[in-house]
Design a protein around this motif. Sequence first.
Motif: not given
Length: 195
Positions: A138-140, A142-146
Motif C-alpha cells: 500500500n505505498l502511495k 510514485g512513492e519508493t522506499r529503500r
Amino acid sequence: MAHDGNALVRAVDLMTFDAQSPDAGFTLTEMLVALLIISLSMAGLLAAVKLVSRYDQRLVAARNEARGVKTFAANLETQLLTRQPIEDDRIDGDVKTIGYPCDPSVQRGVHDCHLSVPQGDLSYVSQGESLKAWPIQNLKPGETRRLEAVIWRSAAGKTLAIVKLPVEQGADCQFDMISRTCRALSEDQKSAAGG
C-alpha cells in the motif's frame, strides 16, 4: 625404678572386654543416631549433586542457544551481503522468514533461498522506520522506499543482529540535488540507465 604389679593388672583389666558391663559397645540409640547422621550427610550430598547437574544443564542450553544465535546471525549476514547487489523487490520477508534470490540473475519474484529465525523476530528498516514485513504494501503512487537494514531481535526485545544492506533501487527516477526530489525518468532515460 620399681614396677608396681597392681598397675599392670589394672591396665590388663581395662583392656579386657566384658560383655556384661553397661559401658561395653554401642547402644541401639547411638547406632540409630550414627545412621541418621550418615543418611543426612548423603542426602545433602545428593542435593548438591542435583544442583550442580541442573546448573550444568542450564549452562549447556545457554551455550547452545548462543551458538545458534551466532550461527543464524552469520548466515543472515553472509547470505544477504555476498549476493549483492540485490534490489529491494528481490527481498521478501516477514517477522519469521526472509526470502531472497540465491542467484541474482533469476527472474524477479522468485525467492528460492529462505532463512527462518530460530527465535525472536525480524524487522526491516526503511527511512528510519521499523517494519514487520518487506516489501511494503500500500505505498502511495510514485512513492519508493529503500530497505536499509534487517534487524533480528529476541523475544525480550534484545537486538541479536543488524545487517545493513547496500541494496540497489530500481532506476525509475533521478535524484535532483538542487530541489532534493526524485524526478521521474523518461522511457529513453530508463532504458539508458538499464531499468
